[in-house]
Design an enzyme around this catalytic site. Structure first.
Site, PDB file in Angstrom:
ATOM      1  N   ASP A   1       0.930  -1.193   0.029  1.00 31.05           N
ATOM      2  CA  ASP A   1       0.038   0.143   0.020  1.00 31.05           C
ATOM      3  C   ASP A   1       0.776   1.130   0.061  1.00 31.05           C
ATOM      4  O   ASP A   1       2.172   1.321   0.301  1.00 31.05           O
ATOM      5  CB  ASP A   1      -0.854   0.092   1.281  1.00 31.05           C
ATOM      6  CG  ASP A   1      -0.340  -0.430   2.689  1.00 31.05           C
ATOM      7  OD1 ASP A   1       1.083  -0.430   2.638  1.00 31.05           O
ATOM      8  OD2 ASP A   1      -0.881  -0.990   3.466  1.00 31.05           O
TER       9      ASP A   1
ATOM     10  N   ASP B   1      -7.413  -2.178  14.398  1.00 28.48           N
ATOM     11  CA  ASP B   1      -8.686  -2.536  14.179  1.00 28.48           C
ATOM     12  C   ASP B   1      -8.740  -3.814  13.174  1.00 28.48           C
ATOM     13  O   ASP B   1      -9.680  -4.139  12.591  1.00 28.48           O
ATOM     14  CB  ASP B   1      -9.321  -1.399  13.423  1.00 28.48           C
ATOM     15  CG  ASP B   1      -8.606  -1.218  11.978  1.00 28.48           C
ATOM     16  OD1 ASP B   1      -7.649  -1.836  11.730  1.00 28.48           O
ATOM     17  OD2 ASP B   1      -9.180  -0.262  11.117  1.00 28.48           O
TER      18      ASP B   1
ATOM     19  N   HIS C   1      -7.011  -4.719  10.665  1.00 27.15           N
ATOM     20  CA  HIS C   1      -6.864  -4.632   8.921  1.00 27.15           C
ATOM     21  C   HIS C   1      -5.653  -5.458   8.634  1.00 27.15           C
ATOM     22  O   HIS C   1      -4.643  -5.240   9.311  1.00 27.15           O
ATOM     23  CB  HIS C   1      -6.942  -3.117   8.458  1.00 27.15           C
ATOM     24  CG  HIS C   1      -5.731  -2.153   8.961  1.00 27.15           C
ATOM     25  ND1 HIS C   1      -5.975  -0.935   9.209  1.00 27.15           N
ATOM     26  CD2 HIS C   1      -4.538  -2.415   9.334  1.00 27.15           C
ATOM     27  CE1 HIS C   1      -4.691  -0.333   9.422  1.00 27.15           C
ATOM     28  NE2 HIS C   1      -3.995  -1.435   9.716  1.00 27.15           N
TER      29      HIS C   1
ATOM     30  N   GLU D   1      -9.525  -1.702   5.641  1.00 28.57           N
ATOM     31  CA  GLU D   1     -10.249  -1.381   6.897  1.00 28.57           C
ATOM     32  C   GLU D   1     -11.459  -2.373   7.176  1.00 28.57           C
ATOM     33  O   GLU D   1     -12.015  -2.782   6.152  1.00 28.57           O
ATOM     34  CB  GLU D   1     -10.625   0.117   6.847  1.00 28.57           C
ATOM     35  CG  GLU D   1      -9.349   0.937   6.455  1.00 28.57           C
ATOM     36  CD  GLU D   1      -8.709   1.067   7.852  1.00 28.57           C
ATOM     37  OE1 GLU D   1      -8.308  -0.028   8.609  1.00 28.57           O
ATOM     38  OE2 GLU D   1      -7.997   2.235   8.018  1.00 28.57           O
TER      39      GLU D   1
HETATM   40  P1  PGA Z   1       2.119  -0.857  12.531  1.00 28.18           P
HETATM   41  O1  PGA Z   1       1.328  -1.027  11.541  1.00 28.18           O
HETATM   42  O2  PGA Z   1       3.276  -2.044  12.236  1.00 28.18           O
HETATM   43  O3  PGA Z   1       2.823   0.341  12.577  1.00 28.18           O
HETATM   44  O4  PGA Z   1       1.914  -1.338  13.874  1.00 28.18           O
HETATM   45  C1  PGA Z   1       0.385  -2.173  11.137  1.00 28.18           C
HETATM   46  C2  PGA Z   1      -0.689  -1.843  10.333  1.00 28.18           C
HETATM   47  O5  PGA Z   1      -1.261  -0.912  10.544  1.00 28.18           O
HETATM   48  O6  PGA Z   1      -0.844  -2.945   9.467  1.00 28.18           O
END
Ligand code: PGA
Length: 258
Positions: A67, A136, A138, A143
């Site tokens: 992404d 959350d 994801h 999302e």
């Molecule tokens: P993070 O993000 O590794 O910074 O916790 C993970 C994500 O949002 O997929």
């Protein structure tokens, strides 16, 4: 699914790096799906170390990132282009033309998304996909309520994700609202997937993904439908798993399995 619980982030990262190295040793021109965020940093550091000290070779590897934020240029310090360059690509011997990251600045997102999916197919699909998980639930920027069949597209970020990622920006207002992301359906086509998670903040999402129902409310739960997914988590992130004893029992007994 295989669930591996390690005591520290360092151990978690080393196990993940060994899976990547194993993939590259078996297939030097493997296609890797890569993630950004704080979670895979230890993995990338270990891969860089393996490249420098153990000659882990990336010369034939192709990568597709999950992404990118919409609106950030490649040179923006919070763009995922910048993150990947700084934390991995500039330290290893991957050819520049083998690196694919969604564009956050194209003038035709629909066409770009179709092209990105097509390039993944033309390269033979992703052999090994690395994932983190949002608080959350994801995966990539899929999302809650993202279709479990979704493909690469523009996604509006959830408020919780904006809050979570605000720590990387000077102000919350600077966090982009849109992202371009591989879909859940795109991710599920990878031959093998490893999801990394560390810290207590991820414990609810990890438990929901592994032990909850398959639901678009927790897009990581779609990995239950995948034939070869490994969760590698540290102990705090495993804190809400009700079947933790069983997963550790499996790991202890696996070497002797017939
Ligand atoms: P993070 O993000 O590794 O910074 O916790 C993970 C994500 O949002 O997929």
């Amino acid at each position: 699914m295989e669930i591996i619980v390690k005591e520290t982030v360092e151990e978690m990262s080393k196990v993940a790096a060994r899976v990547v190295a194993h993939t590259l040793n078996a297939k030097p021109n493997a296609v890797l799906g890569l993630a950004t965020g704080s979670t895979p940093l230890g993995l990338y550091q270990e891969l860089v170390r393996m490249h420098k000290e153990e000659n882990l070779d990336f010369s034939q590897v192709t990568t597709f990132n999950l992404d990118e934020y919409v609106g950030l240029t490649q040179k923006h310090p919070q763009s995922y282009h910048y993150f990947m360059h700084e934390n991995l690509f500039k330290h290893i011997n991957i050819p520049k033309q083998n690196i694919y990251i969604p564009s956050g600045t194209t003038d035709n997102y629909a066409a770009f998304c179709n092209w990105y999916e097509q390039r993944i197919r033309e390269c033979g699909g992703v052999d090994l996909q690395i994932l983190g998980i949002g608080s959350d639930g994801h995966i990539a920027f899929n999302e809650p309520t993202s279709s479990l069949g979704s493909r690469t597209r523009i996604k509006t970020l959830a408020r919780q994700t904006i809050e979570d990622n605000a720590r990387f920006f000077d102000t919350r207002e600077q966090v982009p609202i849109y992202a371009i992301t591989m879909g859940v359906g795109t991710i599920l086509e990878a031959h093998k997937i490893i999801l990394l998670a560390n810290g207590e903040k991820k414990a609810d999402a990890v438990a929901a993904a592994i032990e909850g129902p398959v639901t678009s409310m927790i897009t990581a739960s779609a990995l239950q439908l995948h034939k070869d997914t490994m969760f590698i988590v540290d102990r705090p992130a495993a804190g809400k798993l009700t079947m933790l004893d069983y997963y550790e029992w499996i790991q202890a007994k696996m070497p002797n399995a017939p």
